[in-house]
Scaffold this active site. Structure first.
Site, short mmCIF file in Angstrom:
data_model
loop_
_atom_site.label_atom_id
_atom_site.label_comp_id
_atom_site.label_asym_id
_atom_site.label_seq_id
_atom_site.Cartn_x
_atom_site.Cartn_y
_atom_site.Cartn_z
N GLY A 164 32.66 29.35 40.05
CA GLY A 164 33.55 29.75 38.96
C GLY A 164 33.47 28.88 37.74
O GLY A 164 34.24 29.07 36.79
N GLU B 265 31.71 37.54 41.42
CA GLU B 265 30.69 36.93 42.29
C GLU B 265 31.09 37.06 43.76
O GLU B 265 30.25 37.34 44.62
CB GLU B 265 30.48 35.46 41.92
CG GLU B 265 29.78 35.27 40.59
CD GLU B 265 29.76 33.83 40.10
OE1 GLU B 265 28.89 33.50 39.30
OE2 GLU B 265 30.63 33.04 40.50
#
Ligand code: 5RP
Length: 233
Positions: free
Chosen positions: A98, A106
């Site tokens: 992140g 993701e």
């Protein structure tokens, strides 16, 4: 060798896992960018038929510009392989992701894949997660209240630290889904699964950057060669 060259080495190893006809998840970040470049080159050289789901608008734009056929999880809900970078990786293949603000998509893409392989340079390998601030994607509504509940979740999980709203170009950073990111400076996360479980219970938190039991393997590029973790077959 530069860090960027190491990232490209790791990406090259992952490109070798690709087989004709595969449905791929494409990660986000500088290491994943190398993977997308090298994938496009291999597809062209070997005339491979691949379809790919990107994890961010940035990766979508890059892949589209290179002519990689794109899909969505609505059209292609199960993928063969996702290849993505990481901000930290431990020996159990637990990750912090992140850093680029894309961990929500993701994680959705990685969990839709039969396997996820991480590509990274050796600086991402840690004994204990937490030195890299943990990204927390939150809904803008009720931010201060969500932040209080996150602090309680930290205490319940036995960690402590400050949260900082991510700022980019002088304004709060917005994810591809329009949310905000709080970066939690925890220092060490002795039990990532315990912290993840407490964070999962916080309303207003859309997704945290802990990936536990998601990655099946990793290629870590070191100055002396590629180190393999887990199962990359
Ligand atoms: C983006 C991510 C990236 O995978 C992570 O930040 C690693 O990026 P890089 O390859 O540029 O070091 O999680 O949200």
């Amino acid at each position: 060798m530069s860090l960027d060259a190491l990232k490209r080495e790791a990406a090259a190893r992952a490109v070798a896992l690709v087989r004709d006809g595969m449905k791929l998840g494409l990660g986000t970040g500088s290491t994943a960018k190398h993977f997308v470049d090298l994938l496009a080159a291999r597809m062209k050289a070997e005339n491979l038929s691949i379809v790919a789901v990107p994890t961010s608008e940035a990766t979508r734009a890059q892949a589209a510009s290179l002519g990689i056929p794109l899909s969505t999880l609505d059209e292609t809900p199960e993928l063969d392989l996702t290849v993505d970078g990481a901000d930290e990786i431990d020996a159990a293949l637990s990750l912090i992701k992140g850093g680029g603000g894309a961990h929500l998509r993701e994680k959705i893409v990685a969990l839709a894949s039969k396997r996820m392989v991480v590509i990274a340079d050796e600086t991402k390998a840690v004994a204990t997660l937490g030195r890299f601030p943990l990204p927390l994607e939150v809904i803008p509504f009720g931010l201060a209240a969500t932040q209080r509940n996150l602090t309680k979740a930290f205490a319940q999980a036995g960690v402590i630290g400050e949260m900082k709203l991510r700022i980019k170009d002088g304004a709060p950073f917005r994810t591809d889904s329009g949310n905000l990111i709080l970066d939690a400076h925890l220092g060490v996360i002795p039990d990532p699964a315990r912290l993840a479980a407490h964070l999962d219970a916080v309303t207003g938190l859309v997704e945290h950057g802990l990936f536990i039991g998601v990655a099946s393997g990793a290629f870590l590029a070191t100055a002396t060669g590629i180190k393999t973790l887990g199962n990359v077959a």
